[in-house]
Design an enzyme around this catalytic site. Structure first.
Site, PDB file in Angstrom:
ATOM      1  CE  LYS A  20      -4.299  -0.252   0.753  1.00  0.00           C
ATOM      2  NZ  LYS A  20      -5.148  -0.938  -0.208  1.00  0.00           N
ATOM      3  CB  THR A  65      -2.109  -3.676  -0.591  1.00  0.00           C
ATOM      4  OG1 THR A  65      -3.462  -3.489  -0.963  1.00  0.00           O
ATOM      5  CG2 THR A  65      -1.350  -4.365  -1.714  1.00  0.00           C
ATOM      6  CG  HIS A 262     -12.458  15.826   5.725  1.00  0.00           C
ATOM      7  ND1 HIS A 262     -13.235  16.672   6.488  1.00  0.00           N
ATOM      8  CD2 HIS A 262     -12.885  15.981   4.449  1.00  0.00           C
ATOM      9  CE1 HIS A 262     -14.101  17.294   5.705  1.00  0.00           C
ATOM     10  NE2 HIS A 262     -13.907  16.896   4.462  1.00  0.00           N
TER      11      HIS A 262
HETATM   12  O1  LIG Z   1     -16.413  22.715   9.737  1.00  0.00           O
HETATM   13  C1  LIG Z   1     -17.164  22.043   9.008  1.00  0.00           C
HETATM   14  N1  LIG Z   1     -18.104  22.670   8.255  1.00  0.00           N
HETATM   15  C2  LIG Z   1     -18.967  21.974   7.440  1.00  0.00           C
HETATM   16  O2  LIG Z   1     -19.819  22.593   6.748  1.00  0.00           O
HETATM   17  C3  LIG Z   1     -18.841  20.584   7.407  1.00  0.00           C
HETATM   18  N2  LIG Z   1     -19.505  19.612   6.730  1.00  0.00           N
HETATM   19  C4  LIG Z   1     -18.951  18.424   7.084  1.00  0.00           C
HETATM   20  O3  LIG Z   1     -19.320  17.308   6.628  1.00  0.00           O
HETATM   21  N3  LIG Z   1     -17.961  18.607   7.995  1.00  0.00           N
HETATM   22  C5  LIG Z   1     -17.859  19.942   8.201  1.00  0.00           C
HETATM   23  N4  LIG Z   1     -17.050  20.684   8.997  1.00  0.00           N
END
Ligand SMILES: O=c1[nH]c(=O)c2[nH]c(=O)[nH]c2[nH]1
Length: 313
Positions: A20, A65, A262
């Site tokens: 991976k 993997t 994220h």
């Molecule tokens: O700070 C965020 N704003 C969003 O509008 C949003 N939408 C989401 O899915 N996560 C987040 N986080």
């Protein structure tokens, strides 16, 4: 490496490896309110007795993997990351010594360095959970002159920042497609792209000190990022813009484009490892898709002139 011929075909398998690639692992360690971050991009390449899987599709020697990915995250949690070298050595030894068909493991690691953002929390204490990625930003400017009036829009891009706590996201709209879990403690990270427009338009008037303005604007923006207890990236964006408008008289308008980088807590339960934010955690730093939060923050009475799409500027 010896190559074997497949029966009845004048064809040979040459050098091969698999694994991976680019496991983006972020490990936060909490020492009270002082957080430490390790941010790695780990690629695993294994080789050994892999003729059969290529010639006949037998997976009998194949450690998936996906398993190599899980191992990277589980090791980050269980053993921590003291250095990229130590972590890589540990992984390579594991693959070669635990799997008989695997004779060679190559672990490549890129490490992204972070430094602390200065800030003061609501409690008056120095903030120890806010980071800016080294390598930092590209500074930008655009000058327009029509023979009479000047418009100067400056800014930056590629400034990556991260708060390892003081970020929540809950209370949002839920419909039948909503699966997102509410959170009261998450990583908030973004790569700031910002443009700010100066009030200076009359060449007869003294121009701002551009370099001083840039340094101070960036400093206020970063401080606001560090000091805002965030309920959404939208709120953090607004605070960053407001802080600039309040502190820098020469700037009338700021526009931000903030990707929500994220960081997902990795589920390590299947390996008997508890992975939660309270105890220092391991995250998958996802690169796409990402939320994209964009807005302009204006001085009251000013006109919005920075285009909505910053890629056009
Ligand atoms: O700070 C965020 N704003 C969003 O509008 C949003 N939408 C989401 O899915 N996560 C987040 N986080």
């Amino acid at each position: 490496m010896t190559a074997h011929s497949s029966p009845a075909r004048p064809v040979l398998l040459g050098q091969n490896q698999y694994g991976k690639a680019e496991n983006r692992v972020v490990r936060i360690t909490r020492d009270g309110t002082t957080h430490h971050i390790k941010d790695l991009n780990v690629s695993v390449a294994l080789s050994g007795d892999m003729d059969d899987v290529h010639y006949s599709g037998s997976n009998a020697n194949v450690l998936p993997t996906d398993t190599t990915k899980n191992t990277v995250f589980a090791f980050a949690k269980e053993h921590g990351i003291e250095s990229a070298e130590q972590f890589g050595i540990h992984l390579a030894r594991h693959f070669v010594t635990s799997q008989e068909p695997i004779h060679r493991a190559r672990i490549r690691i890129e490490e992204y360095a972070w430094e602390r953002v200065e800030g003061t929390g609501a409690d008056g204490e120095e903030i120890k959970h806010s980071f800016v990625r080294q390598g930092q930003e590209t500074r930008l400017t655009q000058i327009t002159f029509d023979g009479e009036r000047w418009e100067v829009v400056s800014g930056l891009k590629d400034l990556v920042v991260l708060n390892s706590t003081n970020s929540e996201f809950w209370g949002y709209v839920k419909d039948k497609y909503t699966t997102l879990k509410e959170t009261h403690d998450r990583i908030l990270a973004t790569e700031v792209s910002a443009r700010w427009r100066f009030g200076w338009t009359d060449g007869e008037q003294p121009a701002p000190d551009w370099n001083e303005s840039y340094e101070q604007t960036k400093r206020h923006m970063l401080r606001a990022f560090a000091e805002t207890y965030s309920l959404s990236l939208q709120q953090t964006l607004y605070e960053m813009g407001a802080r600039i408008i309040e502190n820098r008289d020469e700037i009338d308008e700021v526009r931000f484009s903030l990707p929500n980088k994220h960081h997902f807590l990795v589920d390590l339960e299947p390996f008997g490892l508890k992975n939660d934010t309270a105890d220092g955690a391991v995250y998958l730093a996802a690169d796409r898709p990402y939320g994209l939060i964009e807005a302009t923050v204006l001085r009251d009475g000013s006109e919005a002139r920075i285009p909505a799409d910053l890629t056009n500027l």
